[in-house]
Write an enzyme that holds these catalytic residues in place. Structure first.
Site, short mmCIF file in Angstrom:
data_model
loop_
_atom_site.label_atom_id
_atom_site.label_comp_id
_atom_site.label_asym_id
_atom_site.label_seq_id
_atom_site.Cartn_x
_atom_site.Cartn_y
_atom_site.Cartn_z
N ARG A 13 37.65 -37.31 26.41
CA ARG A 13 36.53 -38.20 26.72
C ARG A 13 36.16 -37.74 28.29
O ARG A 13 36.85 -36.85 29.07
CB ARG A 13 37.93 -40.16 26.74
CG ARG A 13 38.33 -39.90 25.98
CD ARG A 13 39.01 -41.22 26.52
NE ARG A 13 37.97 -43.07 26.41
CZ ARG A 13 38.06 -43.26 25.51
NH1 ARG A 13 38.48 -43.09 24.32
NH2 ARG A 13 37.38 -44.32 25.70
N LYS A 70 34.72 -50.44 27.29
CA LYS A 70 33.75 -52.40 26.66
C LYS A 70 34.58 -53.31 27.09
O LYS A 70 33.95 -53.89 27.67
CB LYS A 70 33.93 -51.71 25.32
CG LYS A 70 32.70 -50.91 24.87
CD LYS A 70 32.31 -50.92 23.58
CE LYS A 70 33.50 -49.81 22.75
NZ LYS A 70 32.83 -49.98 20.90
N GLU A 121 32.14 -49.10 17.45
CA GLU A 121 32.69 -50.07 16.69
C GLU A 121 31.44 -51.29 17.65
O GLU A 121 31.11 -51.21 18.93
CB GLU A 121 33.66 -50.72 17.75
CG GLU A 121 34.07 -51.93 16.85
CD GLU A 121 35.31 -52.19 17.52
OE1 GLU A 121 36.37 -51.94 17.57
OE2 GLU A 121 36.16 -53.30 16.87
P1 ATP Z 1 36.01 -47.95 23.95
O1 ATP Z 1 37.70 -47.51 25.34
O2 ATP Z 1 34.69 -48.47 25.59
O3 ATP Z 1 35.91 -49.82 23.53
P2 ATP Z 1 36.21 -46.47 21.81
O4 ATP Z 1 36.65 -44.87 22.14
O5 ATP Z 1 36.54 -48.14 21.54
O6 ATP Z 1 35.34 -47.31 23.22
P3 ATP Z 1 33.90 -46.36 19.79
O7 ATP Z 1 33.01 -47.40 19.11
O8 ATP Z 1 35.22 -47.22 18.58
O9 ATP Z 1 34.83 -46.83 21.49
O10 ATP Z 1 33.62 -44.96 20.45
C1 ATP Z 1 32.53 -44.52 19.26
C2 ATP Z 1 33.08 -43.42 18.99
O11 ATP Z 1 32.69 -42.79 20.99
C3 ATP Z 1 34.13 -42.46 19.16
O12 ATP Z 1 34.47 -41.53 18.62
C4 ATP Z 1 34.64 -42.60 20.01
O13 ATP Z 1 35.88 -41.55 20.37
C5 ATP Z 1 33.63 -41.60 21.41
N1 ATP Z 1 33.53 -42.41 22.41
C6 ATP Z 1 34.13 -43.85 23.87
N2 ATP Z 1 34.78 -43.93 25.04
C7 ATP Z 1 33.84 -42.57 24.87
C8 ATP Z 1 34.23 -41.41 26.37
N3 ATP Z 1 34.76 -41.94 26.99
N4 ATP Z 1 34.24 -40.09 25.99
C9 ATP Z 1 33.80 -39.49 24.95
N5 ATP Z 1 33.54 -40.16 23.74
C10 ATP Z 1 33.85 -41.28 23.54
MG MG Z 2 36.99 -47.62 19.20
#
Ligand code: ATP
Ligand code: MG
Length: 562
Positions: A266, A276, A39
Site C-alpha cells: 500500500r 476513506k 468501492e
Molecule cells: P480505504 O481503506 O481508503 O477505504 P480501500 O482499500 O477500501 O481503501 P477500495 O476502493 O476498495 O479502497 O480500493 C480500490 C483499489 O485501490 C484496491 O485494489 C486497493 O487495494 C487499492 N488501494 C486502496 N488504497 C491503497 C493504497 N493506500 N495504496 C495502494 N493501493 C490502494
Molecule cells: Mg476496500
C-alpha cells in the site's frame, strides 16, 4: 534465477516479471486483463493512484485491457456521487478503461452460484450473532468451534437463504457461510461469510431488489472470473485472503482460465491519513472544506492544490511496487510536483506581503515595458512584457533597516537587482509612529537595464516586484501539512486532535502582476522566489485566489544530498 536477472535487465517490477512469465508459459491464451476495483464509498486518494497506475499500466504495457469495476456490495456507504468522481479522477490521471462494470451487475450470477454451493453441501445459513461467530473463530494455533447450524439440511439452507433476500430476515440475524474447515491454519478458511442481510438501505443501482449482499472474498474473485481478469492486483493485506480467493475460483472454474491475485504494498505517506473512512470524517465534521480541500491527499484535492497528473505519475514511479509495507516521505511527493512544475510553470511576479518601494530618481509618469522570459527551462514558452514604474511593491521581509553583513537584499546603501529590470540602491525608508516601515526609497541606474552597457554588473541580491499601478490584488492561501505528526494513524490519540493548526494561512492583500488577471482556475505558476501556485477553483476576475502548491525550497532533495 534466470527470471530475476532478466527482470532486472529490463528493470521490471516483480509484478511485471510475473506477468511476463505467465505470458511465456502461455497462460490464459496470452491474454492480459486487469481491473481497478474501487468501492464507491469515497473519493480516490493518492494511494488509489498507485493501484490505478499499476492496473492500467500493466494492461497498456502488455497489449491488454483494464476495466473499471465498482465494488458496490455495501449499499450503506455507497453513492453515485462517488461513482462519478472516481471516473473523473481516473480520466484526469490519463487512463481509459475498456469497460465499466459493477459488482452489482453480478448479483444474480453470484446468487445462482451460492445456491449451487448450498446444493453441493458447501455453504450453510448460520443464525448466530456476529459476536458469537467471532468468538468461535479460534486463533491461528487453536482451532475454531463449529456452528450448531453447520450441518443443517440442504433444503433448510435453501429456504433460509431465500428468506435472507426477501426482507423477512432482520439485519444481522442470519448469514450464509462457506463450509470449509473450522480448524484450518488459515483463519480465512474457517467458514467465511459469503452473504449478509442489509435491508435498511436501498442500493444506488439495484434499489430494493436485493437484501442479501455478497461479501468481499466471495464477490471479488468471482467478479474477476466473470470478467476474464487474468491478473488481479491488490494490496498486501489481501495476501492472506488469496487461498480463499483461489478456493472460490476452484469451486466454479470450468476451463483452463483462472485469474491470478498478486499483492503489492500500500502507499502510506507521512503527515496525512489515507483511509476513506477518516477522510469522510474530516469532510463531514467540517475539519476541511471538502473532499477537494487542497490539503487532502485525494486526487481532487491534489488537483485543486496544483498537482499535475505528470507529477503524480513521477511520484508513483519513484516509490515503485514491493512486498514490504513502508511509509513514504511526503517530501518526495512535494519533490515530484516541483520537478514537474519547474518544467512547465510560467514564472510570474507576486508580492505576498507588500510594502511600497519608491524610485526617487525615476520620472513620475514613465512606464517601461520590460521583456521577461516566461520560463527559463522552456524556451518555447516565450517572453512577455512587465510594466515598470516609479512606485513598486516588494516583499516586506526583503527590506531591513539595520541589516547584518550577509543580508543581500534591500538595506540602506546597498545595491540589489530588481528582477528583469534595473539595479537600484536603497536610500532609506519612512516609518509610522510605531516604527513600521511604510515606504522604502531607492535610486535606479539606467545603465543596468538589459541591453545597456552595465546590464551584466553583478550584485548579490535579486528581488521580485510588481508595479503599483500595474498589479492586481489577490488572496493567497498558504497550505502546509494537514497533520502535525508523521503518522497520525499509528498514534494513540484521536486523529482529529492531531491536525496541524497552521495547515492553512490566508493572506488577503497580496499584489500580483496584471497578466494573472487572465488566469483560469487550475492554471499553474511559479511565483518567483516563493513557490509554485495555482488558481483556485473559487477564483473569479473580481477576486483572484491562488493556492500554494509547494514552496520553492526542496528540503527533501537536500536531505538526499542532491
Ligand atoms: P480505504 O481503506 O481508503 O477505504 P480501500 O482499500 O477500501 O481503501 P477500495 O476502493 O476498495 O479502497 O480500493 C480500490 C483499489 O485501490 C484496491 O485494489 C486497493 O487495494 C487499492 N488501494 C486502496 N488504497 C491503497 C493504497 N493506500 N495504496 C495502494 N493501493 C490502494
Ligand atoms: Mg476496500
Amino acid at each position: 534465477m534466470e527470471n530475476i536477472d532478466e527482470a532486472q535487465k529490463k528493470s521490471l517490477n516483480f509484478i511485471e516479471a510475473f506477468v511476463e512469465q505467465d505470458l511465456k508459459d502461455g497462460k490464459n491464451d496470452g491474454r492480459i486483463q486487469t481491473r481497478f476495483p474501487p468501492e464507491p464509498n469515497g473519493y480516490l486518494h493518492i494511494g488509489h493512484a498507485k493501484a490505478i497506475c499499476l492496473d492500467f499500466g500493466i494492461a497498456e504495457n502488455y497489449g491488454g485491457a483494464c476495466n473499471l469495476r465498482f465494488d458496490d456490495t455495501n449499499p450503506v456507504k455507497e453513492d453515485v456521487e462517488y461513482v462519478d468522481s472516481i471516473q473523473e479522477d481516473i480520466q484526469w490521471l490519463g487512463y481509459k478503461w475498456k469497460d465499466v462494470y459493477y459488482a452489482s451487475d453480478y448479483f444474480q450470477q453470484l446468487w445462482d452460484l451460492a445456491i449451487e454451493l448450498i446444493k453441493q453441501g458447501k455453504a450453510y445459513v448460520d443464525e448466530q450473532s456476529a459476536e458469537t461467530i467471532a468468538k468461535q473463530k479460534g486463533t491461528p494455533t487453536i482451532p475454531g468451534t463449529e456452528s450448531p447450524y453447520r450441518n443443517r439440511p440442504i433444503e433448510e439452507n435453501l429456504e433460509l437463504f431465500k428468506k435472507m433476500n426477501t426482507g423477512e430476515v432482520p439485519e444481522g440475524a442470519m448469514v450464509l457461510r462457506a463450509k470449509i474447515d473450522m480448524a484450518s491454519p488459515n483463519m480465512h478458511f474457517r467458514d467465511p461469510l459469503m452473504y449478509r442481510v442489509i435491508n435498511s438501505h436501498p442500493h444506488h443501482r439495484t434499489g430494493w431488489t436485493w437484501k442479501a449482499y455478497p461479501m468481499y472474498d466471495y464477490a471479488h474473485g468471482q467478479s474477476d472470473y466473470f470478467e476474464g481478469v487474468t491478473h488481479s492486483l491488490c494490496t498486501l493485506e489481501f495476501e492472506v485472503h488469496r487461498p480463499l480467493y483461489d478456493w472460490f475460483i476452484d469451486q466454479f472454474k470450468d476451463s483452463d482460465y483462472r485469474p491470478r491475485q498478486i499483492e503489492f504494498n500500500r502507499l502510506n505517506i507521512t503527515y496525512t491519513v489515507m483511509s476513506k473512512r477518516k477522510m469522510l470524517q474530516l469532510v463531514q465534521e467540517g475539519l476541511v472544506s471538502g473532499w477537494d480541500d487542497p490539503r487532502m491527499p485525494t486526487i481532487c484535492g491534489l488537483r485543486r492544490r496544483g498537482y499535475s497528473p505528470e507529477s503524480i505519475h513521477n511520484f508513483i514511479d519513484k516509490i515503485g511496487y514491493t512486498k514490504f509495507e513502508a511509509m513514504n516521505d511526503v517530501g518526495l511527493l512535494e519533490h515530484s510536483v516541483r520537478e514537474s512544475l519547474n518544467k512547465t510553470a510560467t514564472r510570474v511576479n507576486a508580492v505576498l506581503d507588500p510594502v511600497k518601494l519608491i524610485i526617487t530618481n525615476y520620472p513620475e509618469d514613465q512606464v517601461d515595458m520590460l521583456e521577461t522570459v516566461n520560463n527559463p527551462e522552456d524556451e518555447s514558452a516565450g517572453t512577455r512584457t512587465l510594466a515598470f514604474s516609479k512606485e513598486l511593491y516588494i516583499e516586506r521581509d526583503d527590506f531591513m533597516e539595520d541589516a547584518p553583513k550577509k543580508y543581500f537584499r534591500m538595506t540602506p546603501g546597498q545595491e540589489v537587482r530588481l528582477k528583469s529590470a534595473y539595479i537600484v540602491k536603497c536610500t532609506g525608508c519612512k516609518k509610522d509612529a510605531e516604527g513600521n516601515v511604510e515606504e522604502i526609497y531607492c535610486e535606479y541606474d539606467l545603465q543596468t537595464k538589459s541591453g545597456m552597457p552595465e546590464s551584466n554588473r553583478k550584485v548579490k541580491g535579486t528581488l521580485h516586484w510588481v508595479s503599483a499601478a500595474h498589479c492586481l490584488s489577490a488572496e493567497v492561501r498558504l497550505y502546509d501539512r494537514l497533520f502535525s505528526v508523521e503518522n497520525p494513524s499509528a498514534d494513540e490519540r484521536d486523529f482529529r486532535d492531531l491536525l496541524n493548526p497552521n495547515s492553512l494561512r490566508v493572506l488577503n492583500d497580496c499584489k500580483v502582476e496584471v497578466s494573472l488577471g487572465d488566469a483560469k482556475p487550475l492554471d499553474q505558476f511559479q511565483f518567483q522566489r516563493i513557490g509554485y501556485f495555482n488558481v483556485d477553483l473559487d477564483s473569479t476576475s473580481d477576486k483572484l485566489i491562488f493556492n500554494r502548491t509547494a514552496s520553492l525550497k526542496d528540503s527533501w532533495a537536500k536531505e538526499q544530498g542532491k
